[in-house]
Design an enzyme around this catalytic site. Structure first.
Site, PDB file in Angstrom:
ATOM      1  N   LEU A  92     -58.546  -0.917 -90.712  1.00 46.67           N
ATOM      2  CA  LEU A  92     -59.947  -1.168 -90.349  1.00 46.67           C
ATOM      3  C   LEU A  92     -60.077  -1.173 -88.838  1.00 46.67           C
ATOM      4  O   LEU A  92     -59.150  -1.575 -88.117  1.00 46.67           O
ATOM      5  CB  LEU A  92     -60.414  -2.498 -90.933  1.00 46.67           C
ATOM      6  CG  LEU A  92     -60.298  -2.628 -92.453  1.00 46.67           C
ATOM      7  CD1 LEU A  92     -61.061  -3.859 -92.923  1.00 46.67           C
ATOM      8  CD2 LEU A  92     -60.803  -1.390 -93.191  1.00 46.67           C
ATOM      9  N   GLY A 137     -55.488  -1.911 -93.436  1.00 48.53           N
ATOM     10  CA  GLY A 137     -56.395  -1.012 -94.150  1.00 48.53           C
ATOM     11  C   GLY A 137     -55.785   0.363 -94.400  1.00 48.53           C
ATOM     12  O   GLY A 137     -56.163   1.054 -95.356  1.00 48.53           O
ATOM     13  N   ASN A 161     -50.533  -6.450 -92.901  1.00 50.34           N
ATOM     14  CA  ASN A 161     -50.074  -7.322 -91.804  1.00 50.34           C
ATOM     15  C   ASN A 161     -51.160  -8.263 -91.284  1.00 50.34           C
ATOM     16  O   ASN A 161     -51.037  -8.815 -90.189  1.00 50.34           O
ATOM     17  CB  ASN A 161     -49.573  -6.441 -90.640  1.00 50.34           C
ATOM     18  CG  ASN A 161     -50.673  -5.579 -90.046  1.00 50.34           C
ATOM     19  OD1 ASN A 161     -51.577  -5.172 -90.756  1.00 50.34           O
ATOM     20  ND2 ASN A 161     -50.614  -5.312 -88.755  1.00 50.34           N
ATOM     21  N   GLU A 162     -52.236  -8.441 -92.061  1.00 49.72           N
ATOM     22  CA  GLU A 162     -53.386  -9.208 -91.570  1.00 49.72           C
ATOM     23  C   GLU A 162     -52.992 -10.548 -90.976  1.00 49.72           C
ATOM     24  O   GLU A 162     -53.544 -10.969 -89.954  1.00 49.72           O
ATOM     25  CB  GLU A 162     -54.409  -9.434 -92.704  1.00 49.72           C
ATOM     26  CG  GLU A 162     -55.305  -8.245 -93.002  1.00 49.72           C
ATOM     27  CD  GLU A 162     -54.658  -7.191 -93.874  1.00 49.72           C
ATOM     28  OE1 GLU A 162     -53.438  -7.282 -94.143  1.00 49.72           O
ATOM     29  OE2 GLU A 162     -55.370  -6.260 -94.286  1.00 49.72           O
TER      30      GLU A 162
HETATM   31  C1  LIG Z   1     -60.303 -19.321 -97.512  1.00 49.97           C
HETATM   32  C2  LIG Z   1     -59.951 -17.943 -97.023  1.00 49.97           C
HETATM   33  C3  LIG Z   1     -61.177 -17.128 -96.817  1.00 49.97           C
HETATM   34  C4  LIG Z   1     -60.767 -15.718 -96.605  1.00 49.97           C
HETATM   35  C5  LIG Z   1     -61.933 -14.829 -96.364  1.00 49.97           C
HETATM   36  C6  LIG Z   1     -61.394 -13.433 -96.121  1.00 49.97           C
HETATM   37  C7  LIG Z   1     -62.408 -12.603 -95.441  1.00 49.97           C
HETATM   38  C8  LIG Z   1     -61.793 -11.338 -94.873  1.00 49.97           C
HETATM   39  C9  LIG Z   1     -61.106 -11.544 -93.575  1.00 49.97           C
HETATM   40  C10 LIG Z   1     -60.912 -10.298 -92.754  1.00 49.97           C
HETATM   41  C11 LIG Z   1     -60.163  -9.247 -93.465  1.00 49.97           C
HETATM   42  C12 LIG Z   1     -59.976  -8.071 -92.602  1.00 49.97           C
HETATM   43  C13 LIG Z   1     -58.981  -7.138 -93.168  1.00 49.97           C
HETATM   44  C14 LIG Z   1     -58.456  -6.269 -92.090  1.00 49.97           C
HETATM   45  C15 LIG Z   1     -57.835  -5.165 -92.316  1.00 49.97           C
HETATM   46  C16 LIG Z   1     -57.361  -4.305 -91.213  1.00 49.97           C
HETATM   47  O1  LIG Z   1     -57.062  -3.174 -91.427  1.00 49.97           O
HETATM   48  S1  LIG Z   1     -57.292  -4.930 -89.620  1.00 49.97           S
HETATM   49  C17 LIG Z   1     -56.535  -3.685 -88.625  1.00 49.97           C
HETATM   50  C18 LIG Z   1     -55.061  -3.848 -88.650  1.00 49.97           C
HETATM   51  N1  LIG Z   1     -54.423  -2.802 -87.890  1.00 49.97           N
HETATM   52  C19 LIG Z   1     -53.412  -3.018 -87.084  1.00 49.97           C
HETATM   53  O2  LIG Z   1     -52.902  -4.114 -86.944  1.00 49.97           O
HETATM   54  C20 LIG Z   1     -52.915  -1.837 -86.331  1.00 49.97           C
HETATM   55  C21 LIG Z   1     -53.006  -2.042 -84.866  1.00 49.97           C
HETATM   56  N2  LIG Z   1     -52.536  -0.857 -84.159  1.00 49.97           N
HETATM   57  C22 LIG Z   1     -51.233  -0.591 -83.980  1.00 49.97           C
HETATM   58  O3  LIG Z   1     -50.352  -1.290 -84.393  1.00 49.97           O
HETATM   59  C23 LIG Z   1     -50.946   0.652 -83.190  1.00 49.97           C
HETATM   60  O4  LIG Z   1     -52.106   1.028 -82.500  1.00 49.97           O
HETATM   61  C24 LIG Z   1     -50.456   1.834 -84.059  1.00 49.97           C
HETATM   62  C25 LIG Z   1     -51.396   2.124 -85.209  1.00 49.97           C
HETATM   63  C26 LIG Z   1     -49.044   1.535 -84.598  1.00 49.97           C
HETATM   64  C27 LIG Z   1     -50.393   3.094 -83.163  1.00 49.97           C
HETATM   65  O5  LIG Z   1     -49.617   2.830 -82.037  1.00 49.97           O
HETATM   66  P1  LIG Z   1     -49.714   3.815 -80.780  1.00 49.97           P
HETATM   67  O6  LIG Z   1     -49.610   5.209 -81.216  1.00 49.97           O
HETATM   68  O7  LIG Z   1     -48.743   3.295 -79.773  1.00 49.97           O
HETATM   69  O8  LIG Z   1     -51.222   3.654 -80.245  1.00 49.97           O
HETATM   70  P2  LIG Z   1     -51.851   2.452 -79.407  1.00 49.97           P
HETATM   71  O9  LIG Z   1     -51.661   2.725 -77.959  1.00 49.97           O
HETATM   72  O10 LIG Z   1     -51.378   1.143 -79.902  1.00 49.97           O
HETATM   73  O11 LIG Z   1     -53.382   2.571 -79.808  1.00 49.97           O
HETATM   74  C28 LIG Z   1     -54.224   3.589 -79.265  1.00 49.97           C
HETATM   75  C29 LIG Z   1     -55.628   3.031 -79.112  1.00 49.97           C
HETATM   76  O12 LIG Z   1     -56.135   2.725 -80.427  1.00 49.97           O
HETATM   77  C30 LIG Z   1     -56.554   1.358 -80.449  1.00 49.97           C
HETATM   78  N3  LIG Z   1     -56.353   0.828 -81.801  1.00 49.97           N
HETATM   79  C31 LIG Z   1     -55.222   0.725 -82.469  1.00 49.97           C
HETATM   80  N4  LIG Z   1     -55.436   0.238 -83.695  1.00 49.97           N
HETATM   81  C32 LIG Z   1     -56.750   0.015 -83.805  1.00 49.97           C
HETATM   82  C33 LIG Z   1     -57.580  -0.497 -84.853  1.00 49.97           C
HETATM   83  N5  LIG Z   1     -57.120  -0.869 -86.044  1.00 49.97           N
HETATM   84  N6  LIG Z   1     -58.896  -0.588 -84.599  1.00 49.97           N
HETATM   85  C34 LIG Z   1     -59.415  -0.210 -83.411  1.00 49.97           C
HETATM   86  N7  LIG Z   1     -58.663   0.292 -82.387  1.00 49.97           N
HETATM   87  C35 LIG Z   1     -57.347   0.393 -82.594  1.00 49.97           C
HETATM   88  C36 LIG Z   1     -55.680   0.683 -79.413  1.00 49.97           C
HETATM   89  O13 LIG Z   1     -56.243  -0.529 -79.010  1.00 49.97           O
HETATM   90  C37 LIG Z   1     -55.652   1.733 -78.336  1.00 49.97           C
HETATM   91  O14 LIG Z   1     -56.896   1.671 -77.666  1.00 49.97           O
HETATM   92  P3  LIG Z   1     -57.006   1.980 -76.098  1.00 49.97           P
HETATM   93  O15 LIG Z   1     -56.112   0.966 -75.388  1.00 49.97           O
HETATM   94  O16 LIG Z   1     -58.443   1.790 -75.762  1.00 49.97           O
HETATM   95  O17 LIG Z   1     -56.520   3.380 -75.926  1.00 49.97           O
END
Ligand SMILES: CCCCCCCCCCCCC/C=C/C(=O)SCCNC(=O)CCNC(=O)[C@H](O)C(C)(C)COP(=O)(O)OP(=O)(O)OC[C@H]1O[C@@H](n2cnc3c(N)ncnc32)[C@H](O)[C@@H]1OP(=O)(O)O
Length: 286
Positions: A92, A137, A161-162
């Site tokens: 996400l 996601g 990994n949330e």
């Molecule tokens: C009582 C309990 C009640 C509970 C109620 C529950 C309600 C629900 C709660 C909320 C639930 C939400 C569920 C969420 C699901 C998700 O999917 S959250 C997203 C999780 N994703 C991650 O953790 C991945 C993060 N990213 C990375 O680890 C790395 O970026 C990568 C994918 C491994 C790639 O690495 P690399 O090639 O080195 O690129 P980077 O330099 O790291 O990234 C490039 C740019 O992209 C941006 N970015 C990365 N990931 C995201 C993302 N998911 N969203 C938006 N942007 C992202 C990163 O910041 C870089 O940006 P710039 O610095 O601007 O270039």
């Protein structure tokens, strides 16, 4: 309202594009963030660089493409993969869940639910060719598929990994994880926010097969051929029998789930956690 209008426009534009390319004999259609090839087994490629994060636009285009494929009775199966090198999907889009207003969070979550329900309950055979990192996601997309092939590259990890982000996987992410890897493994992996290497993912059952990186697409195609040999009606009824209760669990409480998400993600403490995580991602670069 604005989103519904955008969706109508995209659908219209998508079908126009589809018709034009079909006339060219290209057998494919595309919008900005999703490319679909329908020559041979259909292949849906995510292309939302740099990391295929599931922004609102990306979710919308994905859902529309899926809808188009579902409506084409000649398409019985789809391979889901990525065009971004080294990334299947970063999950996400964090920027949709950070620093926005409650109405935006509600709209975003509705679209996340919509895509999940469509994917998870699709009548088509879905095979994922996981050719890169697949956290949260991204893993969810893969888990919706009927079979998962992952590239054997230790740099690529997959899992929900949330908890590492200071957020909580919602109950339907959890249900699908339990359905796939069992209660004990899911409980441990969810609490720890484990991102599995391909070998670990295979061992625990997050993926079904790990192959050399250059074979991930050919393997996905051969898996698809095997699944296509099964009569649709019996396979579909079986899939429905296995998945219906999990999908229904969300369907019956969609609104409450949107409210839960919106109030959870709006909390100062959660926004703070997301801020810190985003900063960590930025610093990784420097
Ligand atoms: C009582 C309990 C009640 C509970 C109620 C529950 C309600 C629900 C709660 C909320 C639930 C939400 C569920 C969420 C699901 C998700 O999917 S959250 C997203 C999780 N994703 C991650 O953790 C991945 C993060 N990213 C990375 O680890 C790395 O970026 C990568 C994918 C491994 C790639 O690495 P690399 O090639 O080195 O690129 P980077 O330099 O790291 O990234 C490039 C740019 O992209 C941006 N970015 C990365 N990931 C995201 C993302 N998911 N969203 C938006 N942007 C992202 C990163 O910041 C870089 O940006 P710039 O610095 O601007 O270039």
């Amino acid at each position: 309202m604005a989103l519904a209008a955008a969706r109508r426009l995209l659908l219209h534009a998508g079908s126009r594009l589809g018709r034009r390319e079909a006339v060219d004999g290209a057998r494919r259609f595309a919008n900005k963030r999703v490319l679909v090839e329908t020559e041979g087994p259909a292949v849906m490629k995510l292309r939302n660089p740099p990391v295929n994060s599931l922004s609102l636009e990306c979710l919308t285009e994905f859902t529309i493409s899926l809808e188009k494929l579902e409506n084409d009775k000649s398409i019985r199966g789809v391979i889901l993969t990525s065009e971004c090198p080294g990334i299947f999907s970063a999950g996400l889009d964090l920027l949709e869940m950070y620093g926005r207003n409650p109405a935006h969070y509600a709209e975003y979550w509705k679209n996340v639910q919509e895509l999940w329900l469509r994917l998870y309950t699709s009548n088509m055979i879905l095979v994922s060719a996981i050719n890169g990192a697949s956290p949260a996601g991204g893993c969810l997309l893969a888990l919706c598929c009927d079979y998962r092939v992952m590239a054997d590259n230790p740099k690529y990890t997959i899992g929900l990994n949330e908890s590492l982000l200071g957020i909580v996987a919602p109950f339907w992410f959890k249900d699908m994880y339990v359905n796939t890897i069992g209660h004990r493994e899911a409980e441990r992996a969810l609490q720890l926010g484990t991102l599995f290497s391909p070998a670990e993912a295979l061992k625990v059952g997050v993926v079904d097969e790990v192959v050399p990186e250059d074979q991930v697409h050919s393997k996905a195609r051969s898996v698809m051929t095997k699944w296509l040999a099964i009569p649709d009606h019996s396979r579909q009824l079986t899939k429905n029998m296995m998945r219906k209760a999990t999908a229904d669990n969300l369907i019956k409480q969609r609104e409450a789930d949107i409210q839960n998400f919106t109030s959870f993600i709006s909390k100062d403490s959660i926004q703070k956690s997301l801020h810190m995580y985003l900063e960590k991602l930025k610093q990784k670069k420097g």
